[in-house]
Design a protein around this motif. Structure first.
Motif, short mmCIF file in Angstrom:
data_model
loop_
_atom_site.label_atom_id
_atom_site.label_comp_id
_atom_site.label_asym_id
_atom_site.label_seq_id
_atom_site.Cartn_x
_atom_site.Cartn_y
_atom_site.Cartn_z
N ASP A 1 0.83 -1.20 0.00
CA ASP A 1 0.00 0.00 0.00
C ASP A 1 0.87 1.25 0.00
O ASP A 1 0.60 2.22 -0.71
N TYR A 2 1.96 1.25 0.78
CA TYR A 2 2.90 2.37 0.80
C TYR A 2 3.50 2.58 -0.59
O TYR A 2 3.57 3.72 -1.08
N CYS A 3 3.93 1.51 -1.22
CA CYS A 3 4.56 1.62 -2.54
C CYS A 3 3.58 2.17 -3.57
O CYS A 3 3.95 2.99 -4.42
N CYS A 4 2.33 1.73 -3.47
CA CYS A 4 1.31 2.19 -4.42
C CYS A 4 1.05 3.69 -4.25
O CYS A 4 0.96 4.43 -5.24
N LYS A 5 0.94 4.14 -3.01
CA LYS A 5 0.66 5.54 -2.75
C LYS A 5 1.85 6.44 -3.10
O LYS A 5 1.69 7.54 -3.60
N LYS A 6 3.08 5.95 -2.84
CA LYS A 6 4.26 6.76 -3.05
C LYS A 6 4.71 6.79 -4.50
O LYS A 6 5.13 7.83 -5.02
N PHE A 7 4.59 5.65 -5.18
CA PHE A 7 5.16 5.52 -6.51
C PHE A 7 4.11 5.31 -7.61
O PHE A 7 4.46 5.31 -8.80
N GLY A 8 2.86 5.12 -7.20
CA GLY A 8 1.82 4.91 -8.22
C GLY A 8 2.09 3.67 -9.05
O GLY A 8 2.47 2.61 -8.54
N ASP A 9 1.91 3.83 -10.37
CA ASP A 9 2.10 2.68 -11.26
C ASP A 9 3.48 2.69 -11.91
O ASP A 9 3.68 2.12 -12.99
N THR A 10 4.44 3.33 -11.26
CA THR A 10 5.79 3.41 -11.85
C THR A 10 6.68 2.25 -11.43
O THR A 10 7.86 2.21 -11.76
N LEU A 11 6.14 1.31 -10.65
CA LEU A 11 6.93 0.19 -10.15
C LEU A 11 6.62 -1.10 -10.90
O LEU A 11 5.45 -1.39 -11.20
N THR A 12 7.64 -1.89 -11.13
CA THR A 12 7.49 -3.21 -11.71
C THR A 12 8.04 -4.23 -10.72
O THR A 12 9.21 -4.17 -10.36
N PRO A 13 7.19 -5.17 -10.24
CA PRO A 13 7.68 -6.16 -9.27
C PRO A 13 8.79 -7.02 -9.85
O PRO A 13 8.74 -7.43 -11.00
N ARG A 14 9.78 -7.27 -9.02
CA ARG A 14 10.87 -8.17 -9.38
C ARG A 14 10.93 -9.30 -8.36
O ARG A 14 9.92 -9.63 -7.75
N GLU A 15 12.09 -9.87 -8.16
CA GLU A 15 12.22 -11.00 -7.26
C GLU A 15 12.02 -10.58 -5.80
O GLU A 15 12.09 -9.40 -5.48
N GLU A 16 11.76 -11.55 -4.96
CA GLU A 16 11.68 -11.32 -3.53
C GLU A 16 12.95 -11.85 -2.86
O GLU A 16 13.55 -12.82 -3.32
N MET A 17 13.33 -11.20 -1.78
CA MET A 17 14.51 -11.61 -1.02
C MET A 17 14.14 -11.68 0.46
O MET A 17 13.01 -11.34 0.84
N ALA A 18 15.07 -12.12 1.29
CA ALA A 18 14.82 -12.19 2.74
C ALA A 18 16.15 -12.20 3.47
O ALA A 18 17.19 -12.57 2.91
N PHE A 19 16.12 -11.76 4.73
CA PHE A 19 17.29 -11.89 5.60
C PHE A 19 16.83 -11.97 7.04
O PHE A 19 15.70 -11.59 7.39
N THR A 20 17.70 -12.48 7.88
CA THR A 20 17.45 -12.59 9.32
C THR A 20 18.58 -11.89 10.06
O THR A 20 19.75 -12.00 9.68
N HIS A 21 18.22 -11.16 11.09
CA HIS A 21 19.24 -10.46 11.90
C HIS A 21 18.84 -10.58 13.36
O HIS A 21 17.65 -10.46 13.71
N THR A 22 19.81 -10.82 14.22
CA THR A 22 19.54 -11.01 15.64
C THR A 22 19.99 -9.79 16.44
O THR A 22 21.14 -9.35 16.34
N PHE A 23 19.05 -9.28 17.24
CA PHE A 23 19.34 -8.19 18.17
C PHE A 23 19.44 -8.76 19.58
O PHE A 23 19.26 -9.96 19.80
N THR A 24 19.70 -7.90 20.55
CA THR A 24 19.86 -8.36 21.92
C THR A 24 18.62 -9.07 22.44
O THR A 24 18.72 -10.09 23.12
N HIS A 25 17.45 -8.56 22.08
CA HIS A 25 16.22 -9.09 22.68
C HIS A 25 15.30 -9.81 21.70
O HIS A 25 14.31 -10.39 22.13
N TYR A 26 15.60 -9.81 20.42
CA TYR A 26 14.72 -10.50 19.49
C TYR A 26 15.42 -10.80 18.17
O TYR A 26 16.48 -10.26 17.86
#
Length: 343
Positions: free
Chosen positions: A270-295
């Motif tokens: 929803d943020y991307c749609c409101k900020k960029f309108g129809d100027t975006l083309t979806p590409r691949e998805e990625m992911a990462f994990t990061h550990t903090f002190t409490h979570y």
């Protein structure tokens, strides 16, 4: 100080002169170097901190240069060292020192941002004066083992006991080698895992070793199981540029540039749609994990190509891929982006 306590201090001082660390770059009379090292060493080991310390001094060789710097420049040089509030406090303190000069005693140091009781004492001692006890993580570990303190060290009552003990052990003279020796002993011999008791000058005095409990001290109350937080991030790029947002100073990665972030994928889209309108083309998805002190943080990263980029603002901007390596970015975000734009 009684005979037992005198033997404790004498053993530390003699050991430090022969086996302690004598070539650390901040072992000098320059209060700027000493203060910087003590702040960087909060929550960080020497081996990890050393390259950041050297890089920081190359960029900001004195307190006046640091005081005049833009906050983003300071955060960029600090990027990757973590606990970013330290960098903000360092910058704020530099501005105060540039106007008023370096504090001359521990009490004055302790009034400055990011400088607690133990840090203030250490700075004062190593800058050439003061007669104070310190209680950093290394010193806590040594005292807890030598005197077999089994109460949890993350409890206020135990901390109070350790401070009283540290004060009672202070020698009358040679406070600098004594303090450095305590820190060196905890860092190199009385280490957290597999302490090298055979190399310790306090082994005959150590109650924990006599009782066979040195490996389970210091004891801490069990921490709660770390929670898992899931978020969604948007990696929006236009040719060799990526869209970044400035994070608020409060919270994790405070004051750094990062990818747009929402709690849920639907909210991010929803943020991307409101900020960029129809100027975006979806590409691949990625992911990462990061550990903090409490979570643990699990991030799903939605990638979009943008063909009509919006203009930058004080809190959101396009950054060239060539600027990423030296930018004020959280370490996992920098790693992700460098990999994404890699040839």
């Amino acid at each position: 100080m009684n005979t037992k306590n005198t033997a404790f201090a004498t053993a530390i001082i003699c050991w430090q002169k022969r086996y302690g660390r004598h070539n650390l770059p901040w072992q000098c009379d320059n209060p700027y170097h000493i203060w910087l090292s003590e702040i960087m060493l909060q929550q960080t080991q020497v081996t990890t901190m050393l390259p950041y310390y050297q890089r920081f001094l190359r960029r900001f060789p004195d307190v006046h240069r640091l005081a005049r710097a833009h906050t983003e420049s300071v955060m960029a040089v600090w990027s990757g060292l973590g606990y970013y509030a330290r960098a903000r406090h360092l910058h704020a303190t530099a501005k105060i020192i540039a106007c008023k000069g370096f504090p001359q005693n521990a009490a004055s140091w302790q009034t400055l941002p990011g400088v607690g009781k133990s840090t203030a004492a250490a700075i004062t001692i190593f800058a050439g004066g003061g007669h104070h006890a310190i209680l950093d993580g290394n010193v806590k570990r040594v005292l807890t083992r030598v005197f077999a303190i089994e109460q949890p060290t993350n409890k206020a009552a135990t901390i109070h006991t350790l401070w009283k003990l540290a004060d009672s052990l202070l020698p009358t003279h040679n406070i600098k080698p004594y303090t450095q020796g305590l820190m060196d002993l905890g860092a190199t011999v009385c280490v957290r895992v597999s302490p090298r008791c055979e190399a310790c000058p306090l082994s005959k005095q150590c109650l924990a070793r006599q009782r066979g409990i040195e490996r389970r001290l210091p004891h801490r109350s069990p921490r709660p199981i770390k929670s898992v937080r899931h978020i969604a991030m948007a990696l929006i790029y236009h040719h060799n540029k990526v869209w970044l947002q400035k994070r608020p100073h409060a919270g994790i990665w405070g004051g750094l540039w990062s990818l747009p972030e929402k709690e849920a994928t639907a909210d991010l889209r929803d943020y991307c749609c409101k900020k960029f309108g129809d100027t975006l083309t979806p590409r691949e998805e990625m992911a990462f994990t990061h550990t903090f002190t409490h979570y643990h943080l699990h991030a799903k990263v939605l990638c979009y190509a943008c063909y009509k980029p919006p203009t930058s603002s004080p809190t959101a901007k396009w950054m060239q891929k060539g600027a990423l390596a030296d930018a004020a970015l959280p370490a996992p975000i920098k790693k992700l982006l460098l990999a994404f734009f890699a040839p």
